[in-house]
Scaffold this motif. Structure first.
Motif, mmCIF file in Angstrom:
data_model
loop_
_atom_site.group_PDB
_atom_site.id
_atom_site.type_symbol
_atom_site.label_atom_id
_atom_site.label_comp_id
_atom_site.label_asym_id
_atom_site.label_seq_id
_atom_site.Cartn_x
_atom_site.Cartn_y
_atom_site.Cartn_z
ATOM 1 N N ASN A 47 80.205 48.826 -81.780
ATOM 2 C CA ASN A 47 80.407 47.526 -81.150
ATOM 3 C C ASN A 47 79.109 46.734 -81.181
ATOM 4 O OD1 ASN A 47 83.095 48.105 -80.467
ATOM 5 N ND2 ASN A 47 82.479 49.085 -78.547
ATOM 6 N N VAL A 48 79.232 45.418 -81.282
ATOM 7 C CA VAL A 48 78.072 44.536 -81.198
ATOM 8 C C VAL A 48 78.390 43.461 -80.165
ATOM 9 C CG1 VAL A 48 76.521 42.976 -82.411
ATOM 10 C CG2 VAL A 48 77.477 44.951 -83.617
ATOM 11 N N ASN A 49 77.718 43.556 -79.022
ATOM 12 C CA ASN A 49 77.944 42.615 -77.931
ATOM 13 C C ASN A 49 77.028 41.400 -78.050
ATOM 14 O OD1 ASN A 49 79.868 44.312 -76.794
ATOM 15 N ND2 ASN A 49 78.361 45.378 -75.526
ATOM 16 N N ILE A 50 77.463 40.307 -77.453
ATOM 17 C CA ILE A 50 76.717 39.048 -77.485
ATOM 18 C C ILE A 50 76.279 38.704 -76.072
ATOM 19 C CG2 ILE A 50 76.799 36.591 -78.070
ATOM 20 C CD1 ILE A 50 79.162 37.329 -79.980
ATOM 21 N N TYR A 51 74.966 38.503 -75.898
ATOM 22 C CA TYR A 51 74.401 38.147 -74.596
ATOM 23 C C TYR A 51 73.800 36.747 -74.666
ATOM 24 C CZ TYR A 51 74.854 42.869 -72.681
ATOM 25 O OH TYR A 51 75.345 44.048 -72.199
ATOM 26 N N LEU A 52 73.846 36.051 -73.538
ATOM 27 C CA LEU A 52 73.355 34.674 -73.484
ATOM 28 C C LEU A 52 72.416 34.495 -72.300
ATOM 29 C CD1 LEU A 52 73.712 31.741 -74.675
ATOM 30 C CD2 LEU A 52 75.437 31.400 -72.896
ATOM 31 N N PHE A 53 71.321 33.784 -72.549
ATOM 32 C CA PHE A 53 70.409 33.386 -71.470
ATOM 33 C C PHE A 53 70.320 31.866 -71.465
ATOM 34 C CE2 PHE A 53 66.224 31.852 -70.184
ATOM 35 C CZ PHE A 53 66.092 32.412 -68.924
ATOM 36 N N LYS A 54 70.613 31.278 -70.324
ATOM 37 C CA LYS A 54 70.457 29.832 -70.177
ATOM 38 C C LYS A 54 69.703 29.581 -68.882
ATOM 39 C CE LYS A 54 75.155 29.489 -68.267
ATOM 40 N NZ LYS A 54 76.472 28.833 -68.386
ATOM 41 N N CYS A 55 68.840 28.601 -68.928
ATOM 42 C CA CYS A 55 67.987 28.323 -67.777
ATOM 43 C C CYS A 55 68.035 26.837 -67.458
ATOM 44 C CB CYS A 55 66.543 28.750 -68.053
ATOM 45 S SG CYS A 55 65.439 28.452 -66.660
ATOM 46 N N ASN A 56 68.463 26.524 -66.244
ATOM 47 C CA ASN A 56 68.508 25.133 -65.802
ATOM 48 C C ASN A 56 67.261 24.737 -65.018
ATOM 49 O OD1 ASN A 56 71.133 24.722 -66.878
ATOM 50 N ND2 ASN A 56 72.023 25.745 -65.087
ATOM 51 N N ASP A 57 66.372 25.711 -64.774
ATOM 52 C CA ASP A 57 65.148 25.411 -64.039
ATOM 53 C C ASP A 57 64.213 24.563 -64.895
ATOM 54 O OD1 ASP A 57 66.123 26.994 -62.030
ATOM 55 O OD2 ASP A 57 65.065 28.793 -62.702
ATOM 56 N N VAL A 58 63.579 23.603 -64.279
ATOM 57 C CA VAL A 58 62.610 22.759 -64.974
ATOM 58 C C VAL A 58 61.216 23.291 -64.690
ATOM 59 C CG1 VAL A 58 61.651 20.450 -65.213
ATOM 60 C CG2 VAL A 58 64.107 20.751 -64.838
ATOM 61 N N ILE A 59 60.510 23.693 -65.742
ATOM 62 C CA ILE A 59 59.151 24.196 -65.613
ATOM 63 C C ILE A 59 58.209 23.151 -66.195
ATOM 64 C CG2 ILE A 59 57.556 26.031 -66.273
ATOM 65 C CD1 ILE A 59 59.940 27.886 -66.479
ATOM 66 N N THR A 60 57.226 22.760 -65.430
ATOM 67 C CA THR A 60 56.320 21.694 -65.855
ATOM 68 C C THR A 60 54.893 22.209 -65.922
ATOM 69 O OG1 THR A 60 57.732 20.047 -64.793
ATOM 70 C CG2 THR A 60 55.504 19.361 -65.359
ATOM 71 N N TYR A 61 54.221 21.859 -67.013
ATOM 72 C CA TYR A 61 52.810 22.188 -67.164
ATOM 73 C C TYR A 61 52.065 20.930 -67.573
ATOM 74 C CZ TYR A 61 48.487 24.247 -68.935
ATOM 75 O OH TYR A 61 47.168 24.543 -69.161
ATOM 76 N N LYS A 62 51.173 20.457 -66.697
ATOM 77 C CA LYS A 62 50.397 19.246 -66.960
ATOM 78 C C LYS A 62 51.301 18.094 -67.401
ATOM 79 C CE LYS A 62 46.036 21.584 -67.961
ATOM 80 N NZ LYS A 62 44.922 21.779 -68.920
ATOM 81 N N SER A 63 52.345 17.882 -66.634
ATOM 82 C CA SER A 63 53.320 16.795 -66.801
ATOM 83 C C SER A 63 54.256 16.991 -67.989
ATOM 84 C CB SER A 63 52.627 15.431 -66.917
ATOM 85 O OG SER A 63 52.039 15.246 -68.187
ATOM 86 N N HIS A 64 54.178 18.147 -68.681
ATOM 87 C CA HIS A 64 55.072 18.422 -69.806
ATOM 88 C C HIS A 64 56.146 19.419 -69.367
ATOM 89 C CE1 HIS A 64 52.655 16.340 -72.824
ATOM 90 N NE2 HIS A 64 51.586 16.896 -72.270
ATOM 91 N N ASN A 65 57.409 19.113 -69.671
ATOM 92 C CA ASN A 65 58.493 20.046 -69.395
ATOM 93 C C ASN A 65 58.467 21.179 -70.413
ATOM 94 O OD1 ASN A 65 59.406 18.529 -67.238
ATOM 95 N ND2 ASN A 65 60.898 17.394 -68.466
ATOM 96 N N ILE A 66 58.586 22.409 -69.925
ATOM 97 C CA ILE A 66 58.507 23.590 -70.776
ATOM 98 C C ILE A 66 59.893 24.190 -70.951
ATOM 99 C CG2 ILE A 66 57.459 25.861 -71.078
ATOM 100 C CD1 ILE A 66 55.476 23.535 -71.112
ATOM 101 N N ASN A 67 60.240 24.525 -72.178
ATOM 102 C CA ASN A 67 61.496 25.194 -72.489
ATOM 103 C C ASN A 67 61.306 26.692 -72.287
ATOM 104 O OD1 ASN A 67 63.637 26.534 -73.813
ATOM 105 N ND2 ASN A 67 64.000 24.755 -75.116
ATOM 106 N N LEU A 68 61.856 27.231 -71.192
ATOM 107 C CA LEU A 68 61.659 28.639 -70.866
ATOM 108 C C LEU A 68 62.285 29.552 -71.914
ATOM 109 C CD1 LEU A 68 60.650 30.789 -68.923
ATOM 110 C CD2 LEU A 68 62.781 30.540 -67.628
ATOM 111 N N ALA A 69 63.458 29.174 -72.427
ATOM 112 C CA ALA A 69 64.122 30.004 -73.430
ATOM 113 C C ALA A 69 63.253 30.167 -74.669
ATOM 114 C CB ALA A 69 65.474 29.396 -73.806
ATOM 115 N N ALA A 70 62.611 29.074 -75.102
ATOM 116 C CA ALA A 70 61.764 29.134 -76.295
ATOM 117 C C ALA A 70 60.588 30.082 -76.078
ATOM 118 C CB ALA A 70 61.262 27.740 -76.651
#
Length: 265
Positions: free
Chosen positions: A97-120
């Motif tokens: 079997n090969v299962n599929i998992y998903l991670f999604k993040c709605n939290d906004v992370i900011t570094y020095k006024s830039h929004n960071i994509n946590l998933a990336a």
């Protein structure tokens, strides 16, 4: 905390949403819970007698369904999709079997006024740690930073014809200094016409073709789709293209890029 099991990934936020299947025609298919979230991280997990192994980790700026469809029915030149399709089919045909998992993040992370994509950011970390066997390059370096050797190959057939281009997007660009260095930013192109970050793409320059990685030029987690290929800059200069001159690009099947000094119709 060391991340070694699916249970620990679940603690981060990964959720099982479905699994890969073989349909009645013997082709790869999937069954998942529909999710329309974009900019997500996903993982494929092999299950062998209840033993789970993470075999692939990826991210997509599109929905998970859009991304899985690429693996399900890859185009003729979509090398990553073709490779993963074959690997998953082989596992399923071996009664695994090969299962599929998903991670999604709605939290906004900011570094020095830039929004960071946590998933990336998580993708790079998890690939380096787990070393999934189907993630090429991931064992040594961040995949978005890999630049393949630009070996030029003479074409024997004209690949730029309508029958080979199932979907296309035309671009007119005004040449910049960066373009003449081989840096081609594609931020104005709809994501539905672009490949995934890290995929190998085909670049056509007249009668030659070469390959390079499609990368994200934004190191802060945002999206800046880009091709870095010195040969493109050399080709533009050799064809008399200077700053403020126009050149043209035709994107076919998401990952073939045809460059021209004449307008493409």
């Amino acid at each position: 905390m060391e991340l070694k099991t699916i249970e620990e990934l679940n603690q981060i936020g990964f959720e099982k949403i479905g699994e890969w299947k073989i349909n009645k025609r013997g082709a790869l298919d999937y069954e998942i819970t529909t999710d329309k979230t974009t900019e997500v991280l996903y993982s494929f997990v092999k299950v062998d007698n209840q033993k789970e192994e993470i075999i692939y980790i990826g991210k997509t700026i599109r929905t998970i369904i859009n991304r899985l469809n690429g693996y399900k029915k890859p185009g003729n030149s979509q090398f990553t999709n073709i490779r993963i399709n074959k690997e998953i089919l082989n596992l399923l045909k071996s009664d695994l079997n090969v299962n599929i998992y998903l991670f999604k993040c709605n939290d906004v992370i900011t570094y020095k006024s830039h929004n960071i994509n946590l998933a990336a950011g998580l993708e790079d970390t998890l690939i380096k740690y787990f070393k999934p066997k189907y993630n090429l390059h991931g064992n040594q370096r961040i995949i978005d930073d890999v630049e393949l050797s630009e070996n030029l190959i003479k074409l024997t057939n004209d690949m730029n014809d309508d029958k080979n281009c199932q979907n296309h997007y035309l671009i007119e660009k005004t040449t910049t200094v960066s373009n003449l260095e081989g840096k081609i930013n594609l931020g104005n192109v709809p994501f539905s016409f672009l490949p995934e970050y890290g995929e190998i793409i085909n670049i056509y320059l007249g009668d030659i073709v070469l390959q390079a990685n499609f990368i994200n030029g934004n190191n802060n987690g945002g999206n800046n789709p880009r091709i870095n290929c010195v040969a493109i800059g050399n080709w533009l200069r050799e064809n008399g293209i200077n700053v403020n001159d126009n050149f043209y690009i035709k994107i076919c099947n998401n990952n073939s890029f045809y460059f021209s000094i004449n307008k493409i119709y």
